[in-house]
Design an enzyme around this catalytic site. Structure first.
Site, PDB file in Angstrom:
ATOM      1  N   HIS A  73       0.839  -1.205   0.000  1.00 48.44           N
ATOM      2  CA  HIS A  73       0.000   0.000   0.000  1.00 48.44           C
ATOM      3  C   HIS A  73       0.870   1.250   0.000  1.00 48.44           C
ATOM      4  O   HIS A  73       1.824   1.351   0.765  1.00 48.44           O
ATOM      5  CB  HIS A  73      -0.891   0.023   1.248  1.00 48.44           C
ATOM      6  CG  HIS A  73      -2.046  -0.923   1.165  1.00 48.44           C
ATOM      7  ND1 HIS A  73      -3.032  -0.974   2.112  1.00 48.44           N
ATOM      8  CD2 HIS A  73      -2.376  -1.849   0.233  1.00 48.44           C
ATOM      9  CE1 HIS A  73      -3.931  -1.889   1.784  1.00 48.44           C
ATOM     10  NE2 HIS A  73      -3.538  -2.446   0.645  1.00 48.44           N
ATOM     11  N   TYR A 201      -8.590   4.418   9.154  1.00 48.56           N
ATOM     12  CA  TYR A 201      -8.685   4.621  10.603  1.00 48.56           C
ATOM     13  C   TYR A 201      -9.679   5.750  10.828  1.00 48.56           C
ATOM     14  O   TYR A 201      -9.485   6.853  10.300  1.00 48.56           O
ATOM     15  CB  TYR A 201      -7.339   5.060  11.184  1.00 48.56           C
ATOM     16  CG  TYR A 201      -6.228   4.035  11.133  1.00 48.56           C
ATOM     17  CD1 TYR A 201      -5.914   3.257  12.243  1.00 48.56           C
ATOM     18  CD2 TYR A 201      -5.453   3.863   9.988  1.00 48.56           C
ATOM     19  CE1 TYR A 201      -4.873   2.332  12.221  1.00 48.56           C
ATOM     20  CE2 TYR A 201      -4.399   2.939   9.954  1.00 48.56           C
ATOM     21  CZ  TYR A 201      -4.119   2.183  11.072  1.00 48.56           C
ATOM     22  OH  TYR A 201      -3.084   1.279  11.043  1.00 48.56           O
ATOM     23  N   PRO A 293      -2.550  -1.512  19.468  1.00 45.43           N
ATOM     24  CA  PRO A 293      -2.434  -1.889  18.057  1.00 45.43           C
ATOM     25  C   PRO A 293      -2.624  -0.756  17.055  1.00 45.43           C
ATOM     26  O   PRO A 293      -2.408  -0.970  15.859  1.00 45.43           O
ATOM     27  CB  PRO A 293      -3.535  -2.942  17.886  1.00 45.43           C
ATOM     28  CG  PRO A 293      -4.519  -2.633  18.955  1.00 45.43           C
ATOM     29  CD  PRO A 293      -3.741  -2.078  20.101  1.00 45.43           C
ATOM     30  N   LYS A 297       2.415  -1.479  15.368  1.00 40.09           N
ATOM     31  CA  LYS A 297       3.859  -1.491  15.583  1.00 40.09           C
ATOM     32  C   LYS A 297       4.372  -2.757  16.283  1.00 40.09           C
ATOM     33  O   LYS A 297       5.579  -3.003  16.293  1.00 40.09           O
ATOM     34  CB  LYS A 297       4.290  -0.271  16.405  1.00 40.09           C
ATOM     35  CG  LYS A 297       4.154   1.034  15.663  1.00 40.09           C
ATOM     36  CD  LYS A 297       5.133   1.114  14.521  1.00 40.09           C
ATOM     37  CE  LYS A 297       4.844   2.254  13.587  1.00 40.09           C
ATOM     38  NZ  LYS A 297       5.234   1.993  12.208  1.00 40.09           N
ATOM     39  N   TYR A 384       4.538   6.121  10.746  1.00 38.80           N
ATOM     40  CA  TYR A 384       3.664   5.014  10.331  1.00 38.80           C
ATOM     41  C   TYR A 384       4.437   3.988   9.496  1.00 38.80           C
ATOM     42  O   TYR A 384       4.278   2.778   9.691  1.00 38.80           O
ATOM     43  CB  TYR A 384       2.472   5.574   9.541  1.00 38.80           C
ATOM     44  CG  TYR A 384       1.379   4.556   9.305  1.00 38.80           C
ATOM     45  CD1 TYR A 384       0.451   4.245  10.299  1.00 38.80           C
ATOM     46  CD2 TYR A 384       1.270   3.895   8.086  1.00 38.80           C
ATOM     47  CE1 TYR A 384      -0.544   3.314  10.091  1.00 38.80           C
ATOM     48  CE2 TYR A 384       0.275   2.960   7.861  1.00 38.80           C
ATOM     49  CZ  TYR A 384      -0.632   2.674   8.863  1.00 38.80           C
ATOM     50  OH  TYR A 384      -1.618   1.745   8.656  1.00 38.80           O
TER      51      TYR A 384
HETATM   52  C1  PHB Z   1      -4.764  -5.482  11.134  1.00 38.24           C
HETATM   53  O1  PHB Z   1      -4.853  -5.656   9.913  1.00 38.24           O
HETATM   54  O2  PHB Z   1      -5.071  -6.376  11.933  1.00 38.24           O
HETATM   55  C2  PHB Z   1      -4.294  -4.179  11.650  1.00 38.24           C
HETATM   56  C3  PHB Z   1      -3.837  -3.221  10.762  1.00 38.24           C
HETATM   57  C4  PHB Z   1      -3.414  -1.998  11.234  1.00 38.24           C
HETATM   58  C5  PHB Z   1      -3.466  -1.733  12.587  1.00 38.24           C
HETATM   59  C6  PHB Z   1      -3.905  -2.698  13.471  1.00 38.24           C
HETATM   60  C7  PHB Z   1      -4.317  -3.922  13.011  1.00 38.24           C
HETATM   61  O3  PHB Z   1      -3.081  -0.512  13.039  1.00 38.24           O
END
Ligand code: PHB
Ligand code: APR
Length: 390
Positions: A73, A201, A293, A297, A384
């Protein structure tokens, strides 16, 4: 009593990757894992890899399937105020991220270790690290009722947050820093196409949500929820209705739903143990630190620890020098604290903590700032995609 160069406790991603990398340099290790291979591979975890992680997995020779099946991505979306704002990671940092489930990575690592004759003891019970302050170290464990001892040069504590290695360090020698967050993440996995091409997000008045994915046909979605919520109070329909409410209209209206194939609630915590080295024992990954999460990271930090320890061990076995081993803790912790700060900040920015209107107004002001200021967007993007290795 047998003798091995490195005893690794735990066959999660940290332990298996370290073992595999050491193998590529002819350094022998044994991996002691409490559970069965099936149990370890059934755990559903995050699925977003920094490119530094991708590079190290390729260096270890375990990246072929990830490069074929993973989704690279170039950007990520932050949604608030009913609309989504794309952060162009590639343009801002020159880097991309890779979407590839940890569950798949765990299988690739175990296949690689098994395929190259690696020694992994599954269902090693009552692992004990008896001695790690002297010139050598010793590990003991029970296998099929028999108690066995291994002498080694080093112990790598890759046994996660609930493991035995950190718990074996005398209390006066270790400092623990911890913050527990007042909510959890309710996650589901479903065989439906992801609602967006990149991760979304969302900061919403009803609480945070995240739209992630495992493939073009499998989605991973999360909702912020009260910590004491019972999973049975979240039938699939309620999950989909709530997610739809929290998404910007352009995504909510096109959300494709379906039966969940996994559903669970996870607590959120920031945790760091300092230092990360005690004589011949090195703590690695979740054994030493946990991040919430938001930003994914956890696995990337574990892999970064492995990189630092691997380089130090290679140097030790090649030149006899302790220098890099002595620097392990400080080098690893520098990255750990950066990621701990970023994960805390991103969590604080995106979640609903209270009914205080001032808190939400400030979150929205900061999100608009990231949306409008290239400098603020770049600071987010740099963290990120993962800070550069020093
Ligand atoms: C996930 O795909 O499980 C995932 C992706 C990004 C995050 C947390 C979990 O920040
Ligand atoms: N003896 C042997 N093995 C143990 C013991 C013990 N006493 N205690 C725990 N283990 C094993 C666990 O069963 C598990 O398989 O250690 C392993 C630790 O694996 P993880 O918890 O996955 O930790 P790690 O390998 O550091 O992985 C990095 O970062 O944020 C996360 O999701 C991310 O799990 C990933 C992690």
């Amino acid at each position: 009593m047998s003798k091995i160069q490195v005893a690794i406790i735990g066959a999660g991603p940290s332990g298996l990757l370290l073992s595999q990398l050491l193998h590529t340099r002819g350094i022998q290790s044994i991996v002691l894992e409490r559970h069965t291979r099936e149990y370890v591979e059934a755990r559903i975890r995050a699925g977003l890899l920094e490119w530094g992680t991708v590079d190290l997995l390729n260096q270890a020779g375990v990246g072929a399937r990830m490069m074929r099946e993973g989704l690279a991505h170039d950007g990520v979306e932050l949604a608030f105020d009913c609309s989504a704002h794309r952060i162009d990671l590639k343009a801002l940092t020159g880097q991309r991220v890779m979407v590839y489930g940890q569950t798949e990575l765990q299988k690739d690592l175990a296949d690689a270790r098994t395929g190259s004759g690696g020694c992994i003891v599954w269902e090693a019970k009552d692992v004990a690290i008896d001695d790690f302050a002297g010139r050598t170290a010793r590990v003991s464990y029970t296998q099929r009722g028999e108690r066995l001892d291994v002498n080694c040069d080093f112990i790598a504590g890759c046994d996660g947050y609930h493991g035995v290695t950190r718990a074996s360090v005398p209390q006066h020698a270790i400092t623990l820093h911890e913050r527990v967050y007042p909510f959890g993440w309710l996650g589901i996995l479903a065989d439906v196409p992801p609602v967006a091409a990149e991760l979304v997000y969302t900061n919403h008045a009803r609480g945070f949500s995240l739209c992630s994915m495992r493939s073009r046909t499998r989605s991973r979605y999360y909702l912020q929820c009260p910590l004491d919520d019972d999973i049975d109070s979240w039938p699939d329909e309620r999950f989909w209705d709530e997610l739809r409410l929290r998404l910007p209209e352009k995504y909510g209206s096109r959300l494709i739903t379906g039966p969940s194939i996994e559903k669970s609630i996870a607590p959120l915590r920031s945790f760091v143990a300092e230092p990360m080295r005690f004589g011949r024992l090195f703590l690695v990954g979740d054994a030493a630190h946990i991040v919430p999460p938001t930003g994914a990271k956890g696995l990337n930090l574990a892999v970064a620890d492995v990189r630092v320890l691997f380089e130090a061990m290679v140097d030790y076995y090649r030149s006899g020098s302790d220098t890099l081993l002595d620097e392990y803790s400080s080098r690893a912790l520098a990255r750990v604290w950066n990621a701990t700060r970023f994960s805390w900040w991103f969590t604080t920015l995106m979640h609903r903590f209270s009914d205080e209107t001032i808190a939400r107004k400030m979150q929205l002001a900061e999100l608009r700032y990231i949306g409008e200021s290239p400098a603020a967007a770049a600071a987010f993007a740099e963290n990120y995609v993962g800070l550069r290795f020093r």
